[in-house]
Scaffold this motif. Structure first.
Motif, PDB file in Angstrom:
ATOM      1  N   ALA A  12     -15.166   6.867   5.557  1.00 30.11           N
ATOM      2  CA  ALA A  12     -15.662   8.244   5.461  1.00 30.11           C
ATOM      3  C   ALA A  12     -16.544   8.438   4.233  1.00 30.11           C
ATOM      4  O   ALA A  12     -17.181   9.480   4.080  1.00 30.11           O
ATOM      5  N   GLN A  13     -16.591   7.429   3.356  1.00 34.91           N
ATOM      6  CA  GLN A  13     -17.365   7.485   2.113  1.00 34.91           C
ATOM      7  C   GLN A  13     -17.031   8.742   1.301  1.00 34.91           C
ATOM      8  O   GLN A  13     -17.906   9.425   0.786  1.00 34.91           O
ATOM      9  N   ASN A  14     -15.708   9.020   1.172  1.00 36.67           N
ATOM     10  CA  ASN A  14     -15.273  10.201   0.429  1.00 36.67           C
ATOM     11  C   ASN A  14     -14.472   9.861  -0.828  1.00 36.67           C
ATOM     12  O   ASN A  14     -13.842  10.735  -1.413  1.00 36.67           O
ATOM     13  N   GLY A  15     -14.469   8.585  -1.223  1.00 41.20           N
ATOM     14  CA  GLY A  15     -13.805   8.199  -2.461  1.00 41.20           C
ATOM     15  C   GLY A  15     -12.322   7.950  -2.336  1.00 41.20           C
ATOM     16  O   GLY A  15     -11.641   7.808  -3.350  1.00 41.20           O
ATOM     17  N   SER A  16     -11.830   7.910  -1.102  1.00 38.50           N
ATOM     18  CA  SER A  16     -10.414   7.605  -0.918  1.00 38.50           C
ATOM     19  C   SER A  16     -10.231   6.816   0.375  1.00 38.50           C
ATOM     20  O   SER A  16     -11.034   6.909   1.294  1.00 38.50           O
ATOM     21  N   VAL A  17      -9.177   6.020   0.385  1.00 37.55           N
ATOM     22  CA  VAL A  17      -8.853   5.231   1.570  1.00 37.55           C
ATOM     23  C   VAL A  17      -7.481   5.683   2.057  1.00 37.55           C
ATOM     24  O   VAL A  17      -6.511   5.639   1.297  1.00 37.55           O
ATOM     25  N   GLY A  70      -0.028   7.977   1.018  1.00 37.53           N
ATOM     26  CA  GLY A  70      -0.796   7.355   2.091  1.00 37.53           C
ATOM     27  C   GLY A  70      -2.289   7.339   1.825  1.00 37.53           C
ATOM     28  O   GLY A  70      -3.070   6.934   2.665  1.00 37.53           O
ATOM     29  N   VAL A  71      -2.685   7.779   0.627  1.00 42.31           N
ATOM     30  CA  VAL A  71      -4.103   7.805   0.255  1.00 42.31           C
ATOM     31  C   VAL A  71      -4.239   7.149  -1.110  1.00 42.31           C
ATOM     32  O   VAL A  71      -3.421   7.367  -2.005  1.00 42.31           O
ATOM     33  N   VAL A  72      -5.272   6.307  -1.244  1.00 40.34           N
ATOM     34  CA  VAL A  72      -5.493   5.642  -2.523  1.00 40.34           C
ATOM     35  C   VAL A  72      -6.930   5.890  -2.971  1.00 40.34           C
ATOM     36  O   VAL A  72      -7.849   5.912  -2.151  1.00 40.34           O
ATOM     37  N   ASN A  73      -7.094   6.110  -4.279  1.00 40.05           N
ATOM     38  CA  ASN A  73      -8.450   6.231  -4.822  1.00 40.05           C
ATOM     39  C   ASN A  73      -8.899   4.852  -5.300  1.00 40.05           C
ATOM     40  O   ASN A  73      -8.128   3.893  -5.295  1.00 40.05           O
ATOM     41  N   GLU A  74     -10.135   4.767  -5.715  1.00 44.60           N
ATOM     42  CA  GLU A  74     -10.692   3.459  -6.071  1.00 44.60           C
ATOM     43  C   GLU A  74     -10.001   2.838  -7.278  1.00 44.60           C
ATOM     44  O   GLU A  74      -9.739   1.633  -7.297  1.00 44.60           O
ATOM     45  N   GLU A  75      -9.682   3.636  -8.275  1.00 40.73           N
ATOM     46  CA  GLU A  75      -9.061   3.083  -9.486  1.00 40.73           C
ATOM     47  C   GLU A  75      -7.704   2.457  -9.176  1.00 40.73           C
ATOM     48  O   GLU A  75      -7.394   1.356  -9.636  1.00 40.73           O
ATOM     49  N   THR A  76      -6.906   3.136  -8.376  1.00 41.85           N
ATOM     50  CA  THR A  76      -5.595   2.601  -7.991  1.00 41.85           C
ATOM     51  C   THR A  76      -5.763   1.354  -7.140  1.00 41.85           C
ATOM     52  O   THR A  76      -5.043   0.365  -7.299  1.00 41.85           O
ATOM     53  N   PHE A  77      -6.738   1.388  -6.229  1.00 40.54           N
ATOM     54  CA  PHE A  77      -7.019   0.232  -5.377  1.00 40.54           C
ATOM     55  C   PHE A  77      -7.364  -0.980  -6.243  1.00 40.54           C
ATOM     56  O   PHE A  77      -6.864  -2.077  -6.021  1.00 40.54           O
ATOM     57  N   LYS A  78      -8.191  -0.780  -7.266  1.00 40.56           N
ATOM     58  CA  LYS A  78      -8.569  -1.872  -8.169  1.00 40.56           C
ATOM     59  C   LYS A  78      -7.346  -2.431  -8.897  1.00 40.56           C
ATOM     60  O   LYS A  78      -7.218  -3.645  -9.058  1.00 40.56           O
ATOM     61  N   GLN A  79      -6.452  -1.549  -9.337  1.00 40.37           N
ATOM     62  CA  GLN A  79      -5.248  -1.998 -10.042  1.00 40.37           C
ATOM     63  C   GLN A  79      -4.356  -2.828  -9.125  1.00 40.37           C
ATOM     64  O   GLN A  79      -3.816  -3.860  -9.540  1.00 40.37           O
ATOM     65  N   PHE A 123       0.836  -1.190   0.000  1.00 42.06           N
ATOM     66  CA  PHE A 123       0.000   0.000   0.000  1.00 42.06           C
ATOM     67  C   PHE A 123       0.875   1.245   0.000  1.00 42.06           C
ATOM     68  O   PHE A 123       0.732   2.091  -0.864  1.00 42.06           O
ATOM     69  N   GLN A 124       1.772   1.346   0.989  1.00 41.64           N
ATOM     70  CA  GLN A 124       2.624   2.516   1.105  1.00 41.64           C
ATOM     71  C   GLN A 124       3.516   2.666  -0.129  1.00 41.64           C
ATOM     72  O   GLN A 124       3.759   3.766  -0.594  1.00 41.64           O
ATOM     73  N   GLN A 125       3.977   1.544  -0.670  1.00 37.57           N
ATOM     74  CA  GLN A 125       4.830   1.581  -1.852  1.00 37.57           C
ATOM     75  C   GLN A 125       4.053   2.069  -3.073  1.00 37.57           C
ATOM     76  O   GLN A 125       4.547   2.880  -3.851  1.00 37.57           O
TER      77      GLN A 125
END
Length: 157
Positions: free
Chosen positions: A42-47, A8-17, A1-3
């Protein structure tokens, strides 16, 4: 994740990849979508990294009740406090897609529907067509296979 996400924040598209790399023979995009939404408290589109670590902490070290509540939240796609058959069907189809078409034994076309029917026979205690958190927790605690699977990672770290 950190790499993969130095901010330190990921959006949905990156998470899917990132998630797709773990399932090269299937399409993990829908399951990753549902998983992302469960991590995105937080339901804000980022983790944030902290959200990710908190969820892993629950799944690895949480009580049975905490693990089951987290899993229920994953399955409750519309966050209305109930799991209905459509939500469960969406999750099951996403899992089958993620595992790929080359599973063994080969899955029959109606396997997702059958899986959902079995789930509801077991979990929907009052037969009202939805599964509540209480029904989910009670049913899971009665199932030895589910309880064993919850304990799989307890001694990993």
């Amino acid at each position: 994740f950190q790499q993969e996400c130095p901010s330190g924040v990921v959006n949905e598209e990156t998470f899917k990849q990132i998630y797709a790399q773990f399932f090269p023979h299937g399409d993990a995009s829908m399951y990753a979508h549902y998983l992302f939404n469960a991590f995105d408290t937080a339901q804000n589109g980022s983790v944030k990294f902290e959200d990710f670590v908190m969820a892993l902490s629950i799944l690895l070290r949480g009580t049975v009740h905490e693990k089951l509540r987290w899993t229920f939240n994953l399955y409750d796609i519309n966050k209305d406090g109930y799991i209905n058959k459509e939500e469960m069907m969406d999750i099951v189809k996403a899992i089958y897609d993620m595992m790929g078409k080359y599973t063994y034994p080969v899955l029959k076309e109606d396997a997702p529907r059958q899986h959902v029917e079995v789930f509801f026979q077991k979990m929907d205690k009052n037969k009202d067509g939805v599964v509540t958190l209480d029904e989910f927790i009670e049913s899971c605690q009665e199932d030895d296979n589910i309880m064993r699977s919850l304990q799989l990672f307890e001694n990993v770290m």
